[in-house]
Motif scaffolding. Structure first.
Motif, short mmCIF file in Angstrom:
data_model
loop_
_atom_site.label_atom_id
_atom_site.label_comp_id
_atom_site.label_asym_id
_atom_site.label_seq_id
_atom_site.Cartn_x
_atom_site.Cartn_y
_atom_site.Cartn_z
N VAL A 225 -0.64 -24.48 1.59
CA VAL A 225 -1.13 -23.11 1.46
C VAL A 225 -2.57 -23.09 1.95
CG1 VAL A 225 -1.58 -21.19 -0.10
CG2 VAL A 225 0.37 -22.69 -0.51
N ILE A 226 -2.86 -22.20 2.91
CA ILE A 226 -4.21 -22.14 3.50
C ILE A 226 -4.87 -20.79 3.26
CG2 ILE A 226 -3.73 -23.86 5.26
CD1 ILE A 226 -3.20 -21.61 7.24
N GLY A 227 -4.17 -19.88 2.60
CA GLY A 227 -4.75 -18.57 2.33
C GLY A 227 -3.81 -17.72 1.50
N VAL A 228 -4.29 -16.55 1.13
CA VAL A 228 -3.50 -15.62 0.31
C VAL A 228 -3.70 -14.21 0.84
CG1 VAL A 228 -3.15 -14.62 -1.98
CG2 VAL A 228 -3.65 -17.07 -1.75
N LEU A 229 -2.60 -13.52 1.03
CA LEU A 229 -2.65 -12.11 1.43
C LEU A 229 -2.38 -11.26 0.19
CD1 LEU A 229 -2.90 -10.16 3.87
CD2 LEU A 229 -0.41 -10.29 4.09
N SER A 230 -3.31 -10.36 -0.14
CA SER A 230 -3.22 -9.56 -1.36
C SER A 230 -3.19 -8.08 -1.01
CB SER A 230 -4.42 -9.86 -2.26
OG SER A 230 -4.44 -9.00 -3.38
N VAL A 231 -2.26 -7.34 -1.64
CA VAL A 231 -2.14 -5.90 -1.42
C VAL A 231 -2.07 -5.21 -2.78
CG1 VAL A 231 -0.80 -4.04 -0.36
CG2 VAL A 231 -0.85 -6.30 0.70
N THR A 232 -2.90 -4.18 -2.97
CA THR A 232 -2.88 -3.43 -4.23
C THR A 232 -2.28 -2.05 -4.01
OG1 THR A 232 -5.10 -2.54 -3.84
CG2 THR A 232 -4.94 -4.62 -5.04
N GLY A 233 -1.83 -1.42 -5.11
CA GLY A 233 -1.28 -0.08 -5.07
C GLY A 233 -1.93 0.82 -6.10
N GLU A 234 -1.97 2.11 -5.82
CA GLU A 234 -2.66 3.06 -6.70
C GLU A 234 -1.91 3.30 -8.01
OE1 GLU A 234 -3.13 6.51 -4.18
OE2 GLU A 234 -5.28 6.13 -4.04
N GLU A 235 -0.59 3.20 -7.98
CA GLU A 235 0.22 3.54 -9.14
C GLU A 235 0.96 2.30 -9.66
OE1 GLU A 235 0.10 6.46 -10.44
OE2 GLU A 235 -0.97 7.53 -8.86
N LYS A 236 1.46 2.41 -10.88
CA LYS A 236 2.32 1.36 -11.40
C LYS A 236 3.63 1.34 -10.59
CE LYS A 236 0.61 1.95 -16.14
NZ LYS A 236 0.96 2.30 -17.53
N ASN A 237 4.17 0.15 -10.40
CA ASN A 237 5.41 -0.02 -9.65
C ASN A 237 5.32 0.60 -8.25
OD1 ASN A 237 7.15 -1.16 -11.91
ND2 ASN A 237 6.54 0.79 -12.82
N SER A 238 4.17 0.38 -7.59
CA SER A 238 3.96 0.96 -6.27
C SER A 238 4.88 0.36 -5.21
CB SER A 238 2.51 0.77 -5.84
OG SER A 238 1.64 1.56 -6.63
N TYR A 239 5.36 -0.85 -5.46
CA TYR A 239 6.15 -1.53 -4.43
C TYR A 239 7.47 -2.01 -5.00
CZ TYR A 239 1.50 -1.47 -2.43
OH TYR A 239 0.27 -1.05 -1.99
N ASN A 240 8.37 -2.30 -4.09
CA ASN A 240 9.68 -2.85 -4.45
C ASN A 240 9.65 -4.33 -4.11
OD1 ASN A 240 12.49 -3.72 -4.20
ND2 ASN A 240 13.01 -1.57 -4.45
N GLU A 241 9.76 -5.15 -5.14
CA GLU A 241 9.59 -6.59 -4.95
C GLU A 241 10.58 -7.16 -3.93
OE1 GLU A 241 9.20 -10.64 -7.71
OE2 GLU A 241 9.87 -8.73 -8.58
#
Length: 285
Positions: A225-241
């Protein structure tokens, strides 16, 4: 033939069955009222009763048919819409992966010291941000973390939609936070609600941004592992895993050569070689 005509009318006008049923009901009411003997309601002809019964039965069948056809049509429309959205999303992902490959190829052809890595990483993060916008998360924020030279903390080397204050946020490489957990384990991590008990989340004191969902995926070079890509969302459950993480993993894998090149160049592994290659190419030109 009459059935084919009805099918064509239905496909052309979704409201056709309801109009037909409404006209039939009006006809039934008008016929019933016109046949009644208002002075002597007890002497209603048997023919009227039979016709009214048949028409009522016919209207009931027509309404049932209209309901079934409309429900079926709506299901087809919904399925088609979902398929179309998936096709568009896949096309966008392919375009982003193609652009990432092009940017990386350009960086690898240039001397390390002349490559604007921050601009390139930010450009890629903005593309990923645009891809991650959905109905719940209209302003996702993206950060690409890499380890510091001591490998004790993660440092942002590219971001999108964050202010420059994000540069002060250096989460520890620890399983107590999502980025550190992903870096240590090599596994994606999804937080539908960062405030939920037991969540691996480290608050950024240097940012006024608020978000409630968080996804982190590893950037790997082989098994490392050489890095981490992080994404945030404004609401709860913003994304579908199950749907969004595969896309993010694809983007992270596409980023891997550039992150590896940047880390190696920072340590001086490629610096002299790339400078020599770049100088020779300039002489040849």
């Amino acid at each position: 033939m009459f059935g084919d005509l009805l099918d064509k009318l239905f496909k052309r006008f979704l409201w056709f069955p309801y109009v037909l049923a409404f006209i039939s009901i009006l006809g039934l009411v008008w016929y019933t009222l016109s046949q009644l003997d208002w002075e002597n309601l007890q002497n209603i002809p048997i023919e009227v009763i039979v016709i009214v019964t048949i028409l009522s039965f016919f209207v009931g069948i027509l309404l049932w048919w209209s309901y079934k056809r409309t429900a079926r049509s709506l299901n087809f429309t919904e399925e088609f819409s979902e398929i179309n959205e998936e096709i568009v999303k896949n096309t966008d992902a392919i375009d982003i992966l193609s652009t990432i490959g092009n940017l990386i190829a350009k960086c690898l052809r240039e001397p390390f010291s002349k490559t604007n890595h921050l601009y390139t990483f930010n450009h890629i993060c903005w593309m990923i941000r645009a891809f991650m916008i959905n109905k719940k998360s209209k302003d996702p924020k993206v950060v690409l973390f890499i380890p510091n030279e001591e490998e004790t903390h993660l440092e942002p080397c590219g971001w999108a939609s964050h202010s420059t204050q994000i540069q002060k946020f250096t989460p520890a490489i620890s399983q107590e936070n999502s980025a550190g957990f992903t870096y240590m384990t090599g596994e994606p991590y999804y937080l539908p609600d960062v405030n939920a008990p037991g969540s691996r989340f480290e608050h950024n004191d240097h940012s006024d941004n608020s978000f409630y969902s968080l996804v982190t995926v590893p950037v790997k070079c082989g098994k490392d592992v050489i890095g981490v890509l992080s994404v945030t969302g404004e609401e709860k459950n913003s994304y579908n895993e199950s749907e969004d993480i595969p896309y993010l993993r694809a983007f992270a894998n596409a980023l891997s050569p550039l992150v590896s090149y940047y880390l190696s160049g920072r340590k001086g592994v490629y610096r002299a070689h790339r400078e020599k290659v770049g100088s020779k190419r300039a002489e040849d030109i």
